[in-house]
Write an enzyme that holds these catalytic residues in place. Structure first.
Site, short mmCIF file in Angstrom:
data_model
loop_
_atom_site.label_atom_id
_atom_site.label_comp_id
_atom_site.label_asym_id
_atom_site.label_seq_id
_atom_site.Cartn_x
_atom_site.Cartn_y
_atom_site.Cartn_z
N GLU A 254 0.82 -1.22 0.00
CA GLU A 254 0.00 0.00 0.00
C GLU A 254 0.85 1.26 0.00
O GLU A 254 0.34 2.36 0.24
CB GLU A 254 -0.93 0.02 1.23
CG GLU A 254 -0.24 0.25 2.56
CD GLU A 254 0.33 -1.02 3.20
OE1 GLU A 254 0.57 -1.00 4.41
OE2 GLU A 254 0.52 -2.02 2.48
N ARG A 278 -9.32 15.47 -1.53
CA ARG A 278 -9.96 14.48 -2.40
C ARG A 278 -10.11 13.14 -1.69
O ARG A 278 -11.14 12.46 -1.84
CB ARG A 278 -9.12 14.28 -3.67
CG ARG A 278 -9.13 15.43 -4.64
CD ARG A 278 -10.45 15.51 -5.40
NE ARG A 278 -10.38 16.45 -6.49
CZ ARG A 278 -10.06 16.15 -7.73
NH1 ARG A 278 -9.76 14.90 -8.05
NH2 ARG A 278 -10.05 17.07 -8.67
#
Length: 334
Positions: A254, A278
């Protein structure tokens, strides 16, 4: 195998353009140089000088390419040398020299862009028509001219198709298959380019390590498929939130690397603020919000790749330790 020779072979395997240029450099020495010696031995001094100049015009750019020079420039120099040399041989030897145009036109299609190679081919064929001794009859003129044009056409098609396939394969080899972000192989190449550019220009460039917070928890609660979807969504969010010139790479799991040229500390803070907004709005896994942490470092003059990464990694660690969902910039004194 001697270490130096092994390194040369590895470089040739990795760089198709350099290997082609090298082949022509070797051919110039092995195939054309003996003709120069033969011309001199037969008293054909002008033809011998032309052959010798062709050899120098090919070997010189080949050495330039090996020393890190621009491959497009080196290939163009060799192609122009090939074409001018072949035309001079036609002018000096008449129809005997016409045969050298065939390998010349084929060679050019591998050395330079197909469009430029095609233009050189048309120019060479047209100039050959002006040579009074190039053909012994109108029939031979038509036959040779037609075959030269066909060879040029087939070479153009083959070179164009090969270039498209090679470009597609290089693109596939540089992408992470899951997320579509660039992979570590591409990252190492881009980072090396950024390091060299910074040493030349001094323009700021920032390296940022991004890590999804509590990603293991997402996999444990919602499954690995949900984790994969989260990674893909995150990559798309980063692309939409950053500039077209910023490059994102999947570093592993990740964790991602964002390379931002022409970006200093203030620019990195603005970029992360936009990305963070975002992420807060759109990044979800199983309906639960997911955040990300980022550690960033602006490249210092003369700094190595490893030192640069170490500072960004240390900054990411501090971001995690200080509560996650934040940016930490490395501002330690050099």
């Amino acid at each position: 195998m001697p270490p130096l020779f092994a390194r040369l072979l590895v470089r040739l395997r990795k760089d198709f353009r350099l290997s082609i240029i090298t082949v022509f450099g070797v051919c110039a020495v092995v195939a054309i140089a003996p003709f120069a010696a033969l011309r001199f031995a037969q008293g054909q001094w002008l033809a011998g000088v032309v052959d010798a100049l062709i050899v120098l015009g090919i070997v010189g750019p080949s050495i330039y390419a090996w020393r890190g020079g621009n491959l497009d420039r080196a290939g163009l120099c060799i192609a122009v040398t090939n074409t001018i040399g072949a035309l001079l041989i036609v002018a000096l030897l008449g129809r005997t020299g016409v045969y050298w145009l065939f390998p010349t036109l084929l060679a050019n299609s591998f050395l330079i862009r197909p469009g430029i190679a095609g233009s050189l081919a048309l120019g060479a064929v047209a100039l050959t028509q002006l040579q009074p001794d190039a053909f012994e009859s109108p029939g031979q003129r038509l036959t040779v001219t037609t075959t030269l044009l066909l060879v040029s056409l087939f070479a153009f098609i083959f070179a164009k198709r090969t270039a498209m396939q090679r470009s597609a394969l290089e693109e596939i080899a540089s992408l992470d298959p899951l997320t579509g972000a660039r992979n570590r192989r591409a990252m190492e190449e881009e980072v090396a380019i950024a390091l060299n550019a910074h040493q030349r220009t001094g323009r700021p460039v920032t390296l940022a390590l991004l890590d999804l917070d509590h990603f293991k928890r997402v996999n444990d609660r919602h499954g690995h498929e949900a984790g994969d979807r989260l990674l893909c969504t995150f990559v798309e969010l980063v692309r939409r939130s950053t500039r077209a010139t910023d490059r994102l790479f999947r570093f592993g799991g990740e964790e991602f690397v964002l390379l931002m040229e022409h970006t200093d500390e203030i620019g990195a803070m603005r970029a992360f603020a936009n990305l963070q907004r975002r992420i807060h709005e759109d990044l979800r896994a199983g309906g639960e919000p997911v955040t990300a942490s980022m550690g960033a470092a602006v490249l210092r003059h003369g700094e190595s790749r490893d030192a640069w990464f170490a500072r960004a990694d240390a900054a990411l660690y501090r971001a995690k330790q200080n509560g996650r969902d934040r940016l930490v910039l490395d501002e330690t004194a050099p």
